[in-house]
Design a protein around this motif. Structure first.
Motif, PDB file in Angstrom:
ATOM      1  N   TRP A  71       0.840  -1.196   0.000  1.00 29.41           N
ATOM      2  CA  TRP A  71       0.000   0.000   0.000  1.00 29.41           C
ATOM      3  C   TRP A  71       0.871   1.240   0.000  1.00 29.41           C
ATOM      4  CZ3 TRP A  71      -5.068  -1.073  -0.526  1.00 29.41           C
ATOM      5  CH2 TRP A  71      -5.513  -2.327  -0.106  1.00 29.41           C
ATOM      6  N   LEU A  76      -4.065   3.356  -0.655  1.00 35.15           N
ATOM      7  CA  LEU A  76      -4.789   3.061   0.585  1.00 35.15           C
ATOM      8  C   LEU A  76      -6.229   3.514   0.432  1.00 35.15           C
ATOM      9  CD1 LEU A  76      -2.380   4.033   3.483  1.00 35.15           C
ATOM     10  CD2 LEU A  76      -3.407   1.824   3.107  1.00 35.15           C
ATOM     11  N   VAL A  82      -8.612  -1.590   5.296  1.00 37.77           N
ATOM     12  CA  VAL A  82      -7.508  -2.123   4.508  1.00 37.77           C
ATOM     13  C   VAL A  82      -7.595  -3.644   4.525  1.00 37.77           C
ATOM     14  CG1 VAL A  82      -5.012  -2.240   4.312  1.00 37.77           C
ATOM     15  CG2 VAL A  82      -6.096  -0.141   5.094  1.00 37.77           C
ATOM     16  N   ASN A  83      -7.805  -4.169   5.689  1.00 40.98           N
ATOM     17  CA  ASN A  83      -8.141  -5.578   5.856  1.00 40.98           C
ATOM     18  C   ASN A  83      -9.056  -5.612   7.079  1.00 40.98           C
ATOM     19  OD1 ASN A  83      -6.574  -5.769   8.263  1.00 40.98           O
ATOM     20  ND2 ASN A  83      -4.746  -6.209   7.093  1.00 40.98           N
ATOM     21  N   TYR A  85      -8.737  -5.992   9.948  1.00 40.38           N
ATOM     22  CA  TYR A  85      -8.194  -5.580  11.229  1.00 40.38           C
ATOM     23  C   TYR A  85      -7.583  -4.189  11.192  1.00 40.38           C
ATOM     24  CZ  TYR A  85      -8.466 -10.585  11.088  1.00 40.38           C
ATOM     25  OH  TYR A  85      -8.906 -11.856  10.896  1.00 40.38           O
ATOM     26  N   CYS A  86      -7.661  -3.556  10.067  1.00 44.07           N
ATOM     27  CA  CYS A  86      -6.988  -2.273   9.930  1.00 44.07           C
ATOM     28  C   CYS A  86      -7.873  -1.344   9.109  1.00 44.07           C
ATOM     29  CB  CYS A  86      -5.638  -2.494   9.244  1.00 44.07           C
ATOM     30  SG  CYS A  86      -4.695  -0.998   9.076  1.00 44.07           S
ATOM     31  N   LEU A 146      -3.813   5.133   9.658  1.00 42.38           N
ATOM     32  CA  LEU A 146      -4.185   3.728   9.827  1.00 42.38           C
ATOM     33  C   LEU A 146      -4.495   3.456  11.295  1.00 42.38           C
ATOM     34  CD1 LEU A 146      -1.625   1.858   7.572  1.00 42.38           C
ATOM     35  CD2 LEU A 146      -3.990   2.406   7.101  1.00 42.38           C
TER      36      LEU A 146
ATOM     37  N   GLY B 139      -2.129 -10.293  13.670  1.00 38.15           N
ATOM     38  CA  GLY B 139      -3.018  -9.767  12.634  1.00 38.15           C
ATOM     39  C   GLY B 139      -2.231  -9.626  11.355  1.00 38.15           C
ATOM     40  N   PRO B 140      -2.875  -9.751  10.208  1.00 32.39           N
ATOM     41  CA  PRO B 140      -2.126  -9.685   8.949  1.00 32.39           C
ATOM     42  C   PRO B 140      -1.411  -8.351   8.799  1.00 32.39           C
ATOM     43  CG  PRO B 140      -4.487  -9.668   8.560  1.00 32.39           C
ATOM     44  CD  PRO B 140      -4.306  -9.985   9.999  1.00 32.39           C
ATOM     45  N   VAL B 142       0.189  -5.077   7.348  1.00 29.78           N
ATOM     46  CA  VAL B 142      -0.091  -4.139   6.268  1.00 29.78           C
ATOM     47  C   VAL B 142       1.265  -3.659   5.756  1.00 29.78           C
ATOM     48  CG1 VAL B 142      -1.167  -1.962   5.664  1.00 29.78           C
ATOM     49  CG2 VAL B 142      -2.238  -3.442   7.337  1.00 29.78           C
ATOM     50  N   ILE B 143       1.460  -3.784   4.460  1.00 30.09           N
ATOM     51  CA  ILE B 143       2.746  -3.423   3.885  1.00 30.09           C
ATOM     52  C   ILE B 143       2.621  -2.033   3.290  1.00 30.09           C
ATOM     53  CG2 ILE B 143       4.541  -4.129   2.292  1.00 30.09           C
ATOM     54  CD1 ILE B 143       3.234  -6.935   2.430  1.00 30.09           C
ATOM     55  N   LEU B 144       3.420  -1.121   3.767  1.00 32.73           N
ATOM     56  CA  LEU B 144       3.308   0.270   3.352  1.00 32.73           C
ATOM     57  C   LEU B 144       4.581   0.672   2.619  1.00 32.73           C
ATOM     58  CD1 LEU B 144       1.830   1.567   6.678  1.00 32.73           C
ATOM     59  CD2 LEU B 144       0.610   1.351   4.534  1.00 32.73           C
ATOM     60  N   ARG B 145       4.383   1.340   1.506  1.00 37.45           N
ATOM     61  CA  ARG B 145       5.521   1.756   0.702  1.00 37.45           C
ATOM     62  C   ARG B 145       5.954   3.154   1.120  1.00 37.45           C
ATOM     63  NH1 ARG B 145       7.335  -0.002  -3.939  1.00 37.45           N
ATOM     64  NH2 ARG B 145       5.489  -1.234  -4.389  1.00 37.45           N
ATOM     65  N   PRO B 202      -1.551  -4.841  12.724  1.00 36.93           N
ATOM     66  CA  PRO B 202      -2.724  -4.122  13.243  1.00 36.93           C
ATOM     67  C   PRO B 202      -2.935  -4.342  14.730  1.00 36.93           C
ATOM     68  CG  PRO B 202      -3.440  -6.070  12.115  1.00 36.93           C
ATOM     69  CD  PRO B 202      -1.948  -6.032  11.975  1.00 36.93           C
TER      70      PRO B 202
END
Lengths: 318, 212
Positions: A71, A76, A82-83, A85-86, A146, B139-140, B142-145, B202
């Motif tokens: 992202w 975003l 986002v998922n 949980y987020c 986020l 929790g999965p 989140v990949i942030l650029r 998360p």
């Protein structure tokens, strides 16, 4: 028609009107389910990830297919999950959030305690819980913010001139176009007006319609219904044998003697577990005659005692 | 060549054909075939690792798994993120590193004072080389650029890992109001600038600065 009267939005920022859909009051279930399914299979891959390998970052290609999504501030989602949980807030102005729920942000933002600074006066109109509710902060600025909370499921809810009451520990953030008030039920907060808010639940949220009795620990909140009442199933503790059982504890209690009962029209929100989030202080109601006040937090009723029967013991002359 | 794949999102399955992987001690949940598990000292870096990891406090209990078959790893039902490295460096909190291919080198890296203030320690674990690494997150992730002109600020409790050419800097939003308990709740943030990817979970682990 619109009760309660709406103050002018101090931020000049109106949330995009959410198309009111059939099921729960303006709750974006569709979006939620989509994003939920996307990540259930492990790595989210709702869209094609941007080409990897640039910026000296590793290629994110899993051996068996698409890699996880990367992202950036442009990809975003704006005010959406986002998922599961987020949640990503497209901040442009101000947003209220609970302390410590920010996990990352792009852009310029400032987090300040509620009830101070230049925003003080406009805040009073929205934050109608005691202003010293020190668990809340205001995020101001622009960018993508986020939010997450202990990897619990997050949902966003759109209220359109509505009201929704939610457990104070479950409420994460809300738009300043909503007004926050303390519910008459201790430990719950009521949001009134039009706007979006984010609430957490342990496991996905279920919407049920009254009449229904729900377990106190599984209750997340309710919309439009009249406030609930207590319901006790103590009939098996009646009579001589029941009295002996109550007194001696022989036979025990099932732990489900106490429920909240909802009647009338509306929606009741339940979570999929009985794990409670930490109660968040919302300030104390001044003691007056006729005003229910918050009792000191009670331990979650456990097995082995009859604590969740409350004062029923009085019925047996104890 | 070990094959890494996900069995669900919380279990890592590694297909081994006589080769080895390094995994966190005790993270094996099941295996098929023949496997041997050998505790490695010093986070798998031998004597140098024993010394540096003892000195830096970046403890990592690692075992070497060798055999034929499929070995399954999991850690407290945390989500698993696979990262493929092609000569890059992955910086990860040692608590979040689950498993690495034998071709990857692990070590410790000095993160500066920002690590200490955020409660993550002064050092972080460095993984480099060619191969797969498995990183856990609550929790999965989140990949942030992060790119030029797009700095990212992360809560230290939610930071899991990062790759690429990134600079970490500690930013403090604390002021006099923090001292009297009226702060913004996000007094400590780690700012990433440069170019790369940041993995964020998360959820927030307890950090020193987390409640300020």
């Amino acid at each position: 028609m619109s009760y309660p009267p709406q103050p002018n939005n101090p931020y000049g920022q109106q949330p995009p009107p959410y198309p009111p859909q059939a099921p729960p009051p303006g709750y974006s279930q569709q979006q939620y389910q989509q994003s939920y399914q996307a990540t259930q299979v492990g790595m989210p891959a709702p869209q094609l990830p941007p080409p990897g390998g640039q910026f000296g970052a590793p290629l994110l290609q899993a051996p068996g297919g698409e890699g996880p999504q990367v992202w950036d501030p442009h990809s975003l989602p704006a005010d959406d999950n986002v998922n599961p949980y987020c949640f990503s807030v497209d901040l442009n102005g101000a947003y209220y959030l609970q302390k410590g729920k920010m996990i990352a942000y792009y852009g310029e933002m400032r987090f300040s305690g509620i009830g101070r600074g230049v925003l003080d006066r406009v805040l009073e109109q929205n934050f109608n819980s005691p202003l010293h509710a020190s668990d809340w902060v205001v995020a101001e600025g622009r960018g993508k913010l986020l939010l997450a909370d202990r990897a619990y499921d997050l949902n966003s809810y759109d209220l359109e001139d509505g009201n929704l009451t939610v457990r104070s520990g479950n409420l994460l953030a809300f738009e300043p176009s909503l007004r926050l008030k303390q519910s008459i039920i201790p430990g719950f907060l009521t949001l009134i007006g039009t706007g979006k808010f984010v609430a957490a639940s342990n496991g996905p949220v279920h919407f049920v319609e009254p009449p229904i009795r729900v377990d106190p620990q599984a209750l997340v909140g309710w919309a439009d219904c009249p406030a609930p009442c207590h319901h006790y199933d103590h009939s098996y503790l009646h009579g001589v044998l029941g009295g002996i059982r109550h007194l001696t504890g022989i036979g025990g209690a099932s732990g489900e003697e106490h429920q909240y009962e909802f009647i009338g029209a509306g929606q009741v929100l339940m979570q999929s577990s009985e794990a409670l989030m930490a109660e968040r202080s919302v300030g104390v109601v001044g003691e007056q005659s006729g005003v229910p006040h918050q009792q000191p937090a009670q331990a979650v009723p456990g097995l082995g005692n009859l604590g969740n029967l409350g004062d029923l013991g009085r019925r047996f002359g104890l | 060549m070990a094959q890494f794949r996900l069995q669900g999102s919380k279990v890592l399955a590694v297909d081994l054909a006589g080769d080895t992987v390094k995994a966190r001690n005790g993270s094996m949940v099941a295996y098929t075939g023949q496997m041997g598990f050998k505790k490695l000292s010093g986070g798998g870096d031998g004597l140098r690792g024993m010394v540096t990891r003892r000195l830096t406090g970046e403890r990592m209990e690692v075992m070497e798994v060798k055999g034929q078959g499929t070995c399954f790893f999991a850690d407290q039902a945390t989500e698993i993120n696979l990262v493929r490295l092609n000569g890059e460096t992955l910086f990860v909190e040692s608590d979040n590193l689950l498993c690495t291919e034998a071709t990857l080198r692990t070590g410790t890296s000095f993160t500066g004072l920002n690590g200490m203030a955020s409660g993550n320690g002064l050092f972080t674990t460095k993984v480099e080389g060619q191969g797969w690494a498995a990183v856990t997150s609550r929790g999965p992730a989140v990949i942030l650029r992060v790119a030029q002109g797009l700095p990212l600020r992360v809560d230290p409790g939610a930071y899991v890992a990062h790759t690429g050419n990134l600079n970490r800097a500690l930013k403090s939003g604390a002021g006099w109001t923090t001292l009297i308990g009226e702060g913004g709740g996000e007094a400590m943030q780690v700012e990433f600038t440069g170019e790369g990817l940041v993995y964020v979970q998360p959820s927030e682990r307890l950090t020193f600065g987390g409640d300020a």
